[in-house]
Design an enzyme around this catalytic site. Sequence first.
Site, PDB file in Angstrom:
ATOM      1  N   HIS A  24     -12.784  11.686  -2.864  1.00 54.28           N
ATOM      2  CA  HIS A  24     -12.020  10.444  -2.722  1.00 54.28           C
ATOM      3  C   HIS A  24     -11.315  10.292  -1.370  1.00 54.28           C
ATOM      4  O   HIS A  24     -10.778   9.228  -1.078  1.00 54.28           O
ATOM      5  CB  HIS A  24     -11.039  10.276  -3.866  1.00 54.28           C
ATOM      6  CG  HIS A  24     -10.675   8.840  -4.099  1.00 54.28           C
ATOM      7  ND1 HIS A  24     -11.601   7.889  -4.459  1.00 54.28           N
ATOM      8  CD2 HIS A  24      -9.520   8.170  -3.954  1.00 54.28           C
ATOM      9  CE1 HIS A  24     -11.020   6.712  -4.542  1.00 54.28           C
ATOM     10  NE2 HIS A  24      -9.749   6.853  -4.239  1.00 54.28           N
TER      11      HIS A  24
ATOM     12  N   PHE B  44       2.708   1.944  11.056  1.00 53.32           N
ATOM     13  CA  PHE B  44       2.557   2.135   9.618  1.00 53.32           C
ATOM     14  C   PHE B  44       3.918   2.124   8.951  1.00 53.32           C
ATOM     15  O   PHE B  44       4.940   2.294   9.618  1.00 53.32           O
ATOM     16  CB  PHE B  44       1.837   3.473   9.348  1.00 53.32           C
ATOM     17  CG  PHE B  44       0.572   3.325   8.542  1.00 53.32           C
ATOM     18  CD1 PHE B  44      -0.497   2.602   9.051  1.00 53.32           C
ATOM     19  CD2 PHE B  44       0.458   3.891   7.276  1.00 53.32           C
ATOM     20  CE1 PHE B  44      -1.665   2.450   8.312  1.00 53.32           C
ATOM     21  CE2 PHE B  44      -0.711   3.747   6.530  1.00 53.32           C
ATOM     22  CZ  PHE B  44      -1.770   3.026   7.049  1.00 53.32           C
TER      23      PHE B  44
ATOM     24  N   GLN C 173       3.223   7.501  -6.592  1.00 51.21           N
ATOM     25  CA  GLN C 173       3.393   6.385  -5.667  1.00 51.21           C
ATOM     26  C   GLN C 173       2.571   5.155  -6.056  1.00 51.21           C
ATOM     27  O   GLN C 173       1.382   5.253  -6.316  1.00 51.21           O
ATOM     28  CB  GLN C 173       2.967   6.814  -4.261  1.00 51.21           C
ATOM     29  CG  GLN C 173       3.105   5.712  -3.225  1.00 51.21           C
ATOM     30  CD  GLN C 173       2.956   6.244  -1.819  1.00 51.21           C
ATOM     31  OE1 GLN C 173       1.860   6.521  -1.358  1.00 51.21           O
ATOM     32  NE2 GLN C 173       4.074   6.409  -1.137  1.00 51.21           N
TER      33      GLN C 173
ATOM     34  N   HIS D 259       1.123   1.887  -4.474  1.00 48.38           N
ATOM     35  CA  HIS D 259       0.850   1.241  -3.195  1.00 48.38           C
ATOM     36  C   HIS D 259       1.109  -0.250  -3.410  1.00 48.38           C
ATOM     37  O   HIS D 259       0.618  -0.817  -4.378  1.00 48.38           O
ATOM     38  CB  HIS D 259      -0.602   1.491  -2.775  1.00 48.38           C
ATOM     39  CG  HIS D 259      -0.868   1.145  -1.348  1.00 48.38           C
ATOM     40  ND1 HIS D 259      -0.850  -0.149  -0.885  1.00 48.38           N
ATOM     41  CD2 HIS D 259      -1.149   1.920  -0.269  1.00 48.38           C
ATOM     42  CE1 HIS D 259      -1.105  -0.142   0.418  1.00 48.38           C
ATOM     43  NE2 HIS D 259      -1.291   1.094   0.816  1.00 48.38           N
TER      44      HIS D 259
ATOM     45  N   LEU E 161      -7.751  -0.805  -2.944  1.00 51.94           N
ATOM     46  CA  LEU E 161      -6.705  -0.702  -1.940  1.00 51.94           C
ATOM     47  C   LEU E 161      -6.929  -1.648  -0.760  1.00 51.94           C
ATOM     48  O   LEU E 161      -8.024  -1.737  -0.221  1.00 51.94           O
ATOM     49  CB  LEU E 161      -6.692   0.742  -1.430  1.00 51.94           C
ATOM     50  CG  LEU E 161      -5.807   1.074  -0.232  1.00 51.94           C
ATOM     51  CD1 LEU E 161      -4.343   0.979  -0.616  1.00 51.94           C
ATOM     52  CD2 LEU E 161      -6.127   2.470   0.273  1.00 51.94           C
TER      53      LEU E 161
ATOM     54  N   GLU F  90      -2.328  -0.298   4.212  1.00 58.94           N
ATOM     55  CA  GLU F  90      -1.064  -0.608   4.855  1.00 58.94           C
ATOM     56  C   GLU F  90      -1.292  -1.100   6.284  1.00 58.94           C
ATOM     57  O   GLU F  90      -0.452  -1.782   6.867  1.00 58.94           O
ATOM     58  CB  GLU F  90      -0.213   0.670   4.889  1.00 58.94           C
ATOM     59  CG  GLU F  90       1.236   0.457   5.095  1.00 58.94           C
ATOM     60  CD  GLU F  90       2.015   1.663   4.574  1.00 58.94           C
ATOM     61  OE1 GLU F  90       2.046   1.859   3.353  1.00 58.94           O
ATOM     62  OE2 GLU F  90       2.569   2.410   5.395  1.00 58.94           O
TER      63      GLU F  90
ATOM     64  N   ARG G 106       6.561   2.478   0.953  1.00 59.05           N
ATOM     65  CA  ARG G 106       5.812   1.954  -0.187  1.00 59.05           C
ATOM     66  C   ARG G 106       6.650   1.846  -1.456  1.00 59.05           C
ATOM     67  O   ARG G 106       6.489   0.906  -2.228  1.00 59.05           O
ATOM     68  CB  ARG G 106       4.601   2.847  -0.451  1.00 59.05           C
ATOM     69  CG  ARG G 106       3.580   2.723   0.647  1.00 59.05           C
ATOM     70  CD  ARG G 106       2.456   3.713   0.492  1.00 59.05           C
ATOM     71  NE  ARG G 106       1.496   3.523   1.585  1.00 59.05           N
ATOM     72  CZ  ARG G 106       0.441   4.297   1.789  1.00 59.05           C
ATOM     73  NH1 ARG G 106       0.206   5.328   0.989  1.00 59.05           N
ATOM     74  NH2 ARG G 106      -0.377   4.056   2.785  1.00 59.05           N
TER      75      ARG G 106
ATOM     76  N   HIS H 248      -1.349   4.956  -6.605  1.00 55.84           N
ATOM     77  CA  HIS H 248      -2.109   5.342  -5.428  1.00 55.84           C
ATOM     78  C   HIS H 248      -2.114   6.839  -5.161  1.00 55.84           C
ATOM     79  O   HIS H 248      -3.124   7.407  -4.760  1.00 55.84           O
ATOM     80  CB  HIS H 248      -1.518   4.604  -4.228  1.00 55.84           C
ATOM     81  CG  HIS H 248      -2.260   4.814  -2.947  1.00 55.84           C
ATOM     82  ND1 HIS H 248      -3.602   4.564  -2.830  1.00 55.84           N
ATOM     83  CD2 HIS H 248      -1.845   5.240  -1.713  1.00 55.84           C
ATOM     84  CE1 HIS H 248      -3.989   4.831  -1.580  1.00 55.84           C
ATOM     85  NE2 HIS H 248      -2.957   5.246  -0.899  1.00 55.84           N
TER      86      HIS H 248
ATOM     87  N   ARG I 267       5.857   9.485  -0.420  1.00 58.95           N
ATOM     88  CA  ARG I 267       5.067   9.821   0.758  1.00 58.95           C
ATOM     89  C   ARG I 267       4.988   8.628   1.707  1.00 58.95           C
ATOM     90  O   ARG I 267       4.819   7.495   1.255  1.00 58.95           O
ATOM     91  CB  ARG I 267       3.654  10.211   0.338  1.00 58.95           C
ATOM     92  CG  ARG I 267       2.701  10.396   1.487  1.00 58.95           C
ATOM     93  CD  ARG I 267       1.367  10.873   1.023  1.00 58.95           C
ATOM     94  NE  ARG I 267       0.560   9.849   0.377  1.00 58.95           N
ATOM     95  CZ  ARG I 267      -0.168   8.932   1.031  1.00 58.95           C
ATOM     96  NH1 ARG I 267      -0.160   8.885   2.340  1.00 58.95           N
ATOM     97  NH2 ARG I 267      -0.891   8.066   0.353  1.00 58.95           N
ATOM     98  N   LEU I 268       5.093   8.893   2.978  1.00 62.77           N
ATOM     99  CA  LEU I 268       4.857   7.832   3.947  1.00 62.77           C
ATOM    100  C   LEU I 268       3.354   7.671   4.150  1.00 62.77           C
ATOM    101  O   LEU I 268       2.618   8.650   4.225  1.00 62.77           O
ATOM    102  CB  LEU I 268       5.514   8.154   5.289  1.00 62.77           C
ATOM    103  CG  LEU I 268       7.035   8.090   5.338  1.00 62.77           C
ATOM    104  CD1 LEU I 268       7.515   8.167   6.775  1.00 62.77           C
ATOM    105  CD2 LEU I 268       7.576   6.829   4.665  1.00 62.77           C
TER     106      LEU I 268
END
Lengths: 247, 586, 132
Positions: free
Chosen positions: B45, B117, B231, B233, B243, B246, B288, B356, B391-392
Site C-alpha cells: 500500500h 504540506f 488519523q 485524512h 485519497l 494534502e 489533519r 487514513h 502524524r504530519l
Amino acid sequence: MGTRQLELEVMRYDPEKDEAPHFQTYSVPCNEDWVILDAINYVKDNIDTTLAYRWSCHMMVCGSCGMMVNGEPVLTCKTFVRDLPDKVRIEPLENFPIERDLVVVLDDVMQKLHQVQPYIVRKDDPPEDAEYKQTRGQLMKFKQLTMCINCMCCYAACPQYGLNKDFIGPAALALAHRYNLDNRDQGKSDRLDILADHNGVWECSFVGACSEVCPKHVDPAAAIQQMKVDGAVEFWKQRLGIPGDKS
Amino acid sequence: MEHIKADVVIVGAGGAGLRAAIAVAETDPELKVALISKVYPMRSHTCAAEGGAAGVKGADDSLEMHFNDTVGGGDWLCDQDVVEHFVEQAPRELMQLEHWGCPWSREEDGSVAVRPFGGMKKKRTWYAADKSGFHILHTLFQTSLQFPSIKRYDEYFALDLLQLEGKCRGVVAMEMRSGRFFQFDSPVVIMATGGGGQVFPFTTNGAVKTGDGMAMAYRAGVPLKDMEFVQYHPTGLPGTGILLTEGCRGEGGILVNKDGRRYLQDYGMGPESPIGEPVLKTMELGPRDRLSQAFWHEHKKGNTVETPWGHCVMLDMRHLGENKILERLPLVHELAHAYVGVDMIKDPVPVRPVIHFMMGGIDANGKGEAPMPGLFAIGETACSGLHGANRLGSNSLTDLLVSGKRSAQAAIAYAQVTDLTSGEDDLKAQAEGIVAGVRELLQQSGGDESISGIRREMRTALEEGAGIYRDEEGARMACDKVAELRQRYQDIEINDKSNVFNTDLLSALELRNLLDVAETVTQASLERRESRGAHQRLDHTERDDVNFLKHSLCYRESEGRPRVEWSEVTITRSQPGTRDYSGGKK
Amino acid sequence: MSRRPYVREMSKTTWYMRNGRYRVYVLRELSSFLVAFYTFLVIYALSVLAAGSAVQWNSFLASQQGVGMIIFHGLALLYFLFYQTFPWFKLAPKAMPIQVGENKVADSKIIGAHYVAWIVVTAFIFWLAGVI
C-alpha cells in the site's frame, strides 16, 4: 442512486476439482457508480465466498486487479458498470497460466522484470549529500515510462507474447528503456545484450495492442520502437567506428 | 512443513520492508534475507501514498524546525529522541532514493523540488507529482532486484511468530498458491506489514491493510502502543474513500462549506489566507486532526453539502489552473473525474474525512526494537513514538526509509550475537501448533457466522465508537461489540476447502487480525480520558498532561479484554505547549 | 502437490481472429504481399527495358493500362494508404518523439511534417515522370 442488475459470467477453475475452466453466472445488483471490482466484491461477500481473485487499492495504482472484461484486459477498479452492457464476461488475464479462478501465475513476467536490470547502474560514486542534477526536460524524457504499475494487462494483450513466452514483452522492455533514458544511469550497454537479443525488441512486430490497453498510458509499444531505432543507430555507429552515446 | 533458515526475516515488502532488506544486503551480502509478503512488492500500500516525503531541503529550513513541527503536530506525545534522529536522517534517506533513481519532481535548475504540506512551517516535502509513494515503492523494489542475498517469498501469508525463552526466533507462513506451510528460522524478524485501516468502514487503506503484523506481535505478548490514535485524512472522496492528497491544499486548494465560507478560520486556524497563496501551517495547511475535527463540527452545524454519497465539504482548486493541476496533481484529477464525475479544473470536488493512518502500532523504540528481543517493527505497523498523537502529512513515507535502514542495522548487530542452535524441537512443536490451528479453522464446518458479516459489524462499531469524536459510552459499546464479535468468530464458516489460493481462508485469517487490532483501538480509546491530537473525547475535552502525557500499551489477555498500561514519553527539549495554527497571528 | 496451473494455448493459426485489433494488424502485415508483387513488377519492367526491345516495352506498358490492372492498382493504392501510410504516419510520433526543452513536440506537428514530406516527394516523382 440507481441500481442495475448485472449478469456476471465469471471463469472458474479449481485445480483440485476441475479438469478445465468453466463459467459460472452471478446476478449482481450494481450501483451505477460502481466499478466491476465492486461487483466482484459483492459476489465474494454475499453470494460465493469461494471466488478467488486479487485486489487491493481500488484506486488504479497497485496493479493487482487486472482481468479480462468482455475480452479486454483492464483494471477492474477502473472499469465502470455504467460503461458496460447488462451481461459481462470476466476471465483471468490472457496469456498467463491460471492458478485458480481469476488468479494467474505471474512468475514469468516477474523474472523478466528482474532480467532487464531495472535500476540505476553507475561506474562512479554519487555526489556527496547532493542530488544528481536532472532538468525537467531530462525527467520528461522518461517520466511516462515510470508510470507502469505492473498490472500485466499489456502482456495479456500482446499476441507476440501469447505465441512466444520467451519474448521479454512490453512492460519489461519499457522499464529497461525508462532506465536507459534516465540521465543518472550508465547501464545502457549492460542492458544491450538482453534487449537486442532476438527475444528482445526485435520480437515485437508493433501490433500496438499493449499501448492501447495500458491503463496508465505508458505506451510500451512506442518505447520498443524507440529502442529499435536506438539499436539500429548503435549498430551502424559501431560498424562505422563512431563512438556510441553514453557509456 | 518445510524449513527455511535466514539471518534476517522481514515480513512485509512495502516501502519499509524493502528499505530494510536493501540495508541488510548492502551492509553484509553474506547475510541471507527472507522477504515475506502476502502480495507482490509493487502491490503494497505504499504505492497509494500521494503527496510526498518530508526532509529538510531548503536553506531557510532547519532540523530544529522540522523537529518542532513534528512534536507540536503530534501534540507532544512524540518520543523526542526518536524525532531528533528522524529529522536528521530524513534528508540523507531522501537523497539516497534520488541516487537510486526515484523520479522526484524538479526545480528549474535540476535540483529536487519541495512543496508545502500541512502542519509544516517550511516547504520540505519532496514529491514526485502526486504519485510519490508509488514512485518510492517502485524505486525500492527495482533497486532491491540487484541484491542476490534478498530472497523474496511473494504471496506468502505470515501466520504467527515463533519464540523461545521470550526471544523471537522466526515466523510461520503459508504459501498462498499451494497451501503449503513454511517455518522460517531466524534470530530476527522485522515486522513491516503496514497499518490496519481496514478495521474501519470508510478508509483510504487498501484491502491488504489488515493489521497482520500488529496482530501477530500482539498474540505473541508484545504490547500495541497508542492504538487510540487513528488519523482521519480530511480530504477523501465520498463513496470510495479514495485519497485526495494534502498536496491539493499544499498547491493552494481551499476548503469551503455549503455557503462558500472557508470554515477553517472558525476553528482556530484563521485568519483567512489569500486564495491561491497558501500560508504555511495555517488554514488549509493546518494539521489533519484539526481539519477533520472542523468537518465534524460543520456537519453538526448543518453547514455541509449533501451529495449522493453523504455529507461533504468542497475542495476548490479551480484557481490553480489547468496547467498546475495536470502537472502536479494528475492522479487525483483523474481519480476525482472517474469516481465522482467532477473535473477539478472546472468544479469544486466534494470531500470528507476518511480513515487514513494509524499512529499506533507494535511497541518499538527508534531502532525498531520491540520489547521482545529479536522482534523489530518499522513503518506504519510500528509505534516508535515518532508521530505522537497525530502524524504530519509526509512524515510517514520518510519514516519508512529512516526506520527501515536503522532497524536493519540494529537487527544485524543483534543477529550476530544470538545463538540459534538450541530449542529446535520446541520451535518445531510451536510451528506445528500454529499450522494445526489454521487447518482446524479450514476444516471446521457447520458454523453460522459469515466473514463479511462479522467484518461489517466490526467496522460499524469502530466508526461509531472510535471515530473523529469519542465518548465513554460509545467507546464502551464498541469494546463490548468487538468482544462479542470475537466470540462469534469461533463460529465462522469457511466454504472454500481448497489448498490453492484460498482467499476465503485468507479473509478469515485477516479478520482474526482485524479483530485483534480493533480490540486494542477501542480499549485504548476508552481508557484515554483526555483529548489529544487525533483522539478527541466529548466527555474529556482538554489535554491532560498530568495523567495522560503517556503512551498507552495494550497487552493481550488470554481471557477477556486487553490490559492497558501506560509508559513515559521521552521529552528532550520541547515541553508540552499550545499548538498554534493561526499563522503567527495570535 | 495441489497446484495445477491451467495453460490456455494461443492458436498458432487462428490467433488473429481473437479481436479486431489483431485483425487490423494482420491486414497491415498482409500488405507485404502487395509489396512483393510490386517489387517483382519493377524488376520485370527493368529487365524488359534492359532488353532494349521497344515492342516488348510497349506491350508491357499496354498490359498495365487495361481496365482490370487500373482497378487493381487503384485498390492496391487504397490498401496501402489505409493499412500502411495513414497508420504509419499516425504512429510516427511514438517511434520518433521529439522533445524541445521540457515539452514534447505535439504529435500533430510530427504527423503533419510527415504528410508535407510525403506530398513533396510525390510531387517530385510526378515532376520526374513528366506528369506535372
